[in-house]
Scaffold this active site. Structure first.
Site, PDB file in Angstrom:
ATOM      1  N   THR A   1     -57.774-145.562  17.307  1.00 55.83           N
ATOM      2  CA  THR A   1     -56.858-144.613  17.350  1.00 55.83           C
ATOM      3  C   THR A   1     -56.370-144.083  15.881  1.00 55.83           C
ATOM      4  O   THR A   1     -56.380-145.262  14.889  1.00 55.83           O
ATOM      5  CB  THR A   1     -55.540-145.543  17.740  1.00 55.83           C
ATOM      6  OG1 THR A   1     -55.772-145.834  19.203  1.00 55.83           O
ATOM      7  CG2 THR A   1     -54.177-144.985  17.841  1.00 55.83           C
TER       8      THR A   1
ATOM      9  N   HIS B   1     -60.172-148.001  29.526  1.00 50.89           N
ATOM     10  CA  HIS B   1     -59.604-148.912  28.576  1.00 50.89           C
ATOM     11  C   HIS B   1     -59.084-150.300  29.470  1.00 50.89           C
ATOM     12  O   HIS B   1     -57.788-150.052  29.981  1.00 50.89           O
ATOM     13  CB  HIS B   1     -58.415-148.443  27.687  1.00 50.89           C
ATOM     14  CG  HIS B   1     -58.495-149.400  26.374  1.00 50.89           C
ATOM     15  ND1 HIS B   1     -58.394-150.584  26.390  1.00 50.89           N
ATOM     16  CD2 HIS B   1     -57.655-148.940  25.217  1.00 50.89           C
ATOM     17  CE1 HIS B   1     -58.027-150.935  25.284  1.00 50.89           C
ATOM     18  NE2 HIS B   1     -57.664-149.868  24.747  1.00 50.89           N
TER      19      HIS B   1
ATOM     20  N   ASN C   1     -56.923-155.267  25.531  1.00 54.87           N
ATOM     21  CA  ASN C   1     -55.950-155.325  24.545  1.00 54.87           C
ATOM     22  C   ASN C   1     -54.675-155.188  24.791  1.00 54.87           C
ATOM     23  O   ASN C   1     -53.611-154.744  24.384  1.00 54.87           O
ATOM     24  CB  ASN C   1     -56.240-154.236  23.653  1.00 54.87           C
ATOM     25  CG  ASN C   1     -57.344-154.517  22.659  1.00 54.87           C
ATOM     26  OD1 ASN C   1     -57.894-155.529  22.722  1.00 54.87           O
ATOM     27  ND2 ASN C   1     -58.120-153.356  21.893  1.00 54.87           N
TER      28      ASN C   1
ATOM     29  N   TYR D   1     -53.103-153.461  27.563  1.00 53.56           N
ATOM     30  CA  TYR D   1     -52.528-152.268  27.994  1.00 53.56           C
ATOM     31  C   TYR D   1     -52.567-152.264  29.428  1.00 53.56           C
ATOM     32  O   TYR D   1     -52.839-153.405  30.186  1.00 53.56           O
ATOM     33  CB  TYR D   1     -53.410-151.084  27.452  1.00 53.56           C
ATOM     34  CG  TYR D   1     -53.420-151.027  25.945  1.00 53.56           C
ATOM     35  CD1 TYR D   1     -51.959-150.544  25.608  1.00 53.56           C
ATOM     36  CD2 TYR D   1     -54.280-151.287  25.134  1.00 53.56           C
ATOM     37  CE1 TYR D   1     -51.809-150.702  24.026  1.00 53.56           C
ATOM     38  CE2 TYR D   1     -54.036-151.093  23.692  1.00 53.56           C
ATOM     39  CZ  TYR D   1     -52.937-150.848  23.330  1.00 53.56           C
ATOM     40  OH  TYR D   1     -52.760-150.794  21.915  1.00 53.56           O
TER      41      TYR D   1
ATOM     42  N   ASN E   1     -50.978-157.770  21.779  1.00 55.90           N
ATOM     43  CA  ASN E   1     -49.932-156.938  22.694  1.00 55.90           C
ATOM     44  C   ASN E   1     -49.323-157.862  23.731  1.00 55.90           C
ATOM     45  O   ASN E   1     -48.879-157.663  24.752  1.00 55.90           O
ATOM     46  CB  ASN E   1     -50.402-155.604  23.353  1.00 55.90           C
ATOM     47  CG  ASN E   1     -50.492-154.602  22.454  1.00 55.90           C
ATOM     48  OD1 ASN E   1     -49.726-154.433  21.841  1.00 55.90           O
ATOM     49  ND2 ASN E   1     -51.588-153.629  22.692  1.00 55.90           N
TER      50      ASN E   1
END
Length: 360
Positions: free
Chosen positions: A27, A178, A181, A183, A238
């Site tokens: 990112t 993805h 992490n 998400y 996260n």
């Protein structure tokens, strides 16, 4: 001396690559946010072209829908303007001799209405994570997310399918889903974030159902040989956790193996942190999954050469090293000195810390 296997060509699914060095998804928050999160500026093109020594580039996380956006100025792949923007990047990478896959992404609960056009974050369950969102008004706590209904889950699966189709239209060689992490996909997998009692919650099989439906949708759209997935079995990033990571991720690996997808991209250990966590057996996963195993997290030159030479991994991905070293592959081949990355410029607009790192 023979050239280490790390620098030799191979095949990842349906994709022929010039070496086994992968540029990890990074990112960088430099999409054109004012006009709809569009990539493809001259600066964006330059950034990816500079790094095309990698056998395979995996793009920065690319949201599949407006509500899937979690960070300022990240690109999407759901609008026609975004698709057209990406074509400039994929063309430049291909002309430079590399391959590029789109990382398709939905952040789930890791966002704020200020980033999603006012929409509330969504998640498997209405559990507020202990994280902050970075918005144009500064750091803000993320709100309690909306728990997706079964019908809404099915809609998100179709958004992933459409994103895969859009990626091929944009000139990408395939997609990386993805699933890491903390998400949305990871939120469904982990029992710390998923408290559902329907077909998408409870048992290991149910918690993996959403991930597998996304994989199956993308495979149906663009073919198994052009689909990979990123997983982080042991990360706490996260605010995610699971009580039995070996059990749930072993089930997932076995199901992914049945699909014949191109690769699993493993973050080994804690994302950006220690590698020596023991609650998941990556060596077992390497044997159980017959596609390409891409290792990631804190590799240096010798670790990468050794991992590929010994068969512990088929390819190695690098993140921060690619930020600071556009010509990373050449530097690793020569065992040359490496530039240091400047974290202060990771997510700032403009070329500083983006396209101005020196090459050899």
């Amino acid at each position: 001396m023979t050239t280490p296997l790390l620098f030799q060509p191979t095949r990842i699914g349906d994709i022929e690559v010039a070496n086994r060095i992968v540029m990890a998804p990074l990112t960088r928050s430099r999409a054109d946010e004012a006009h709809g999160d569009i990539p493809g500026s001259a600066m964006n093109v330059d950034y990816y072209r500079q790094r095309s020594g990698a056998g395979l580039i995996i793009s920065e996380g690319t949201q599949i829908a407006p509500v899937g956006k979690g960070y300022m100025a990240t690109p999407g792949i759901y609008s026609e303007a975004q698709i057209q923007g990406w074509t400039h990047i994929t063309k430049a990478v291909h002309e430079a001799g590399s391959k590029i896959m789109a990382q398709i992404w939905h952040v789930g609960r890791i966002t704020h209405p200020q980033l999603t056009g006012g929409a509330n974050p969504v998640a498997p369950s209405a559990i507020q994570p202990k994280v902050v969102a970075y918005t144009h008004e500064g750091k803000v706590d993320v709100p309690v997310p909306h728990a997706l209904s079964v019908a809404e889950v099915k809609e998100v699966v179709q958004q992933f399918r459409q994103a895969a189709a859009n990626a091929i239209r944009a000139g990408f060689d395939g997609v990386e889903i993805h699933g890491a992490n903390g998400y949305l996909i990871d939120q469904f997998i982990r029992d710390g974030a998923n408290h559902r009692n329907d077909e998408y919650g409870g048992s290991v099989e149910n918690r993996c159902r959403f991930a597998m439906e996304v994989v199956d949708a993308c495979v149906a759209e663009i073919g198994a040989g052009r689909v990979g997935i990123r997983l982080s079995p042991l990360t706490s990033f996260n605010d995610v956790k699971d009580s039995h990571p070996q059990t749930v991720f072993a089930h997932l690996v076995q199901e992914l193996n049945k699909r014949g997808i191109a690769f699993i991209h493993f973050i080994e250990g804690e994302t950006g942190g220690p590698r020596d966590l023991t609650n998941f057996d990556y060596a077992w996963a390497r044997q159980a999954f017959k596609g390409t195993y891409i290792g990631n997290n804190g590799y240096d030159r010798q670790m990468a050469i050794d991992a590929v030479a010994s068969g512990k991994a088929d390819a190695i991905s690098f993140g921060r090293l690619f930020i600071a070293n556009p010509d990373l592959v050449e530097r690793l081949k020569m065992n040359a000195a490496l530039n240091e990355a400047n974290p202060k410029t990771f997510y700032t607009p403009g070329p500083v810390g983006y396209t101005d790192y020196p090459t050899l």
